[in-house]
Design a protein around this motif. Structure first.
Motif, mmCIF file in Angstrom:
data_model
loop_
_atom_site.group_PDB
_atom_site.id
_atom_site.type_symbol
_atom_site.label_atom_id
_atom_site.label_comp_id
_atom_site.label_asym_id
_atom_site.label_seq_id
_atom_site.Cartn_x
_atom_site.Cartn_y
_atom_site.Cartn_z
ATOM 1 N N ALA A 87 27.156 -40.312 -27.126
ATOM 2 C CA ALA A 87 25.836 -40.590 -27.699
ATOM 3 C C ALA A 87 24.739 -39.863 -26.929
ATOM 4 O O ALA A 87 23.827 -39.271 -27.528
ATOM 5 N N VAL A 88 24.817 -39.886 -25.611
ATOM 6 C CA VAL A 88 23.765 -39.268 -24.792
ATOM 7 C C VAL A 88 23.758 -37.757 -24.967
ATOM 8 O O VAL A 88 22.704 -37.144 -25.197
ATOM 9 N N ILE A 89 24.920 -37.128 -24.859
ATOM 10 C CA ILE A 89 24.957 -35.673 -24.954
ATOM 11 C C ILE A 89 24.680 -35.214 -26.379
ATOM 12 O O ILE A 89 24.247 -34.075 -26.612
ATOM 13 N N GLY A 90 24.902 -36.109 -27.343
ATOM 14 C CA GLY A 90 24.565 -35.811 -28.733
ATOM 15 C C GLY A 90 23.127 -36.135 -29.076
ATOM 16 O O GLY A 90 22.720 -36.032 -30.233
ATOM 17 N N ARG A 91 22.367 -36.559 -28.078
ATOM 18 C CA ARG A 91 20.947 -36.895 -28.233
ATOM 19 C C ARG A 91 20.731 -37.996 -29.280
ATOM 20 O O ARG A 91 19.727 -38.007 -29.985
ATOM 21 N N ASP A 92 21.664 -38.924 -29.336
ATOM 22 C CA ASP A 92 21.560 -40.050 -30.255
ATOM 23 C C ASP A 92 21.122 -41.268 -29.452
ATOM 24 O O ASP A 92 21.924 -42.142 -29.097
ATOM 25 N N GLU A 93 19.824 -41.323 -29.153
ATOM 26 C CA GLU A 93 19.307 -42.401 -28.317
ATOM 27 C C GLU A 93 19.513 -43.784 -28.929
ATOM 28 O O GLU A 93 19.912 -44.725 -28.217
#
Length: 363
Positions: free
Chosen positions: A21-27
């Motif tokens: 989620a973080v590396i996919g910028r899905d906050e």
């Protein structure tokens, strides 16, 4: 990982999910993951330190290995910071009138913008029922002291990640102790074994947030206020090498760039961005050399140079290009024996194959 080396069963699989989620910028997904774990009864400390902090550590590792970009690293770090804030908002409020353990101040030294380690510590101490004043990144020593006069905490916990902030940390430690308040130092800047925290006479050092919280619970020594100068702690500063290099930083960088251009005419065709990057890299070398002289430890400088070489190699820039910068800087410092010794030690740790410099020593 926990101190025992294994992740709690109730958190198994969460670090990888959070990383995605973080590396996919899905906050939103990242926040849902950690708050759902908290609602399910996950241990707050383990969630904060083993999961969230573990993901942030992975971000740094992946950047250094050139597997994620600077932009991705910044975006991921920003999301991590907001995850911590979300967990803080999600935490149940303490019972009304709860006395807590006492009041402490957590701050980064002036110039230190890596606030996440200190933020994690502040949240951990809050979980352990301390009343925490978190002053954030780049806290000027004068403002720290003004805050302490108003609040009179039981202790100050100072964080620094970059070794070049050690002189400023020394000033802050001395200023806080002059008020009779003990200081615990933490962060990568103080060395893996806390050697630089001891050198600047901090009252305590901790290798990580858990150790810091445990040490604080056991109690720090009561500090007797006294006045002292940096030269009292570090008599090697009498040779003025650190002072000269620190004050001459701008001139040293400018002169080094001019000599490098003479020795490698191809630099004359560098773009503005390439020249700026090269100037920044030379400035970093000067800053780390000055800091190594401040603590009188050649290993600090050599460690920085070899780390930089590893980063260069990951980016397919010949690490031996650093040698040119070291050689040129040595030519500018021919009357400074300690500096020359440190530069030679660092150069000796680099690959021996000569090469032309890349577009920026540390790409």
């Amino acid at each position: 990982m926990t101190a025992g080396g294994a992740l709690r069963a109730d958190l198994e699989g969460l670090p990888e999910q959070l990383w995605t989620a973080v590396i996919g910028r899905d906050e939103p997904a990242a926040v849902r993951l950690v708050t759902a774990a908290a609602d399910a009864g996950a241990d707050g400390e383990a969630l904060l330190l083993d999961v969230v902090a573990g993901v942030q550590h992975r971000v740094g590792t992946e950047w250094a290995a050139n597997r994620i970009s600077v932009a991705e690293e910044h975006a991921a770090s920003a999301i991590t910071d907001r995850i911590i804030a979300a967990l803080a908002r999600h935490r149940p409020a303490p019972p009304p009138g709860s006395p807590g353990r006492g009041r402490v101040t957590v701050a980064c030294v002036d110039g230190e913008w890596h606030a996440l380690p200190a933020r994690l510590l502040a949240e951990l101490l809050t979980l352990r029922d301390w009343r925490v004043d978190f002053l954030g990144a780049r806290t000027p020593t004068s403002r720290l002291i003004a805050h302490l006069h108003r609040t009179n905490p039981a202790a100050v916990l100072l964080s620094a990640s970059i070794p070049t902030h050690l002189p400023t940390a020394h000033q802050a430690v001395t200023a806080v102790q002059s008020l009779g308040i003990p200081v615990m130092a933490g962060g990568a800047a103080f060395g893996p074994d806390g050697r630089y925290a001891r050198l600047i006479q901090a009252d305590a050092w901790a290798p990580d947030a858990r150790a810091a919280a445990d040490l604080l619970e056991r109690g720090l020594p009561t500090h007797r206020a006294r006045q002292r100068q940096q030269i009292d702690d570090l008599p090697h500063l009498a040779d003025q090498e650190y002072t000269f290099i620190r004050r001459s930083r701008t001139v040293l960088v400018r002169q080094s760039l001019a000599v490098m251009e003479q020795r490698w005419p191809a630099m004359r065709s560098y773009s503005t961005a390439q020249r700026e990057r090269t100037a920044e890299d030379v400035a970093h070398i000067v800053d780390f050399l000055a800091t190594a002289l401040y603590v009188d430890d050649a290993a600090l400088f050599t460690t920085f140079i070899t780390w930089t070489a590893d980063v260069l190699t990951a980016r397919q820039v010949p690490a031996s290009s650093l040698r040119l910068g070291l050689d040129v800087l040595a030519g500018q410092l021919h009357d400074h024996p300690r500096a020359l010794t440190f530069l030679a030690a660092a150069a000796g740790a680099l690959p021996s194959t000569p090469t032309r410099p890349g577009p920026g020593i540390t790409a």
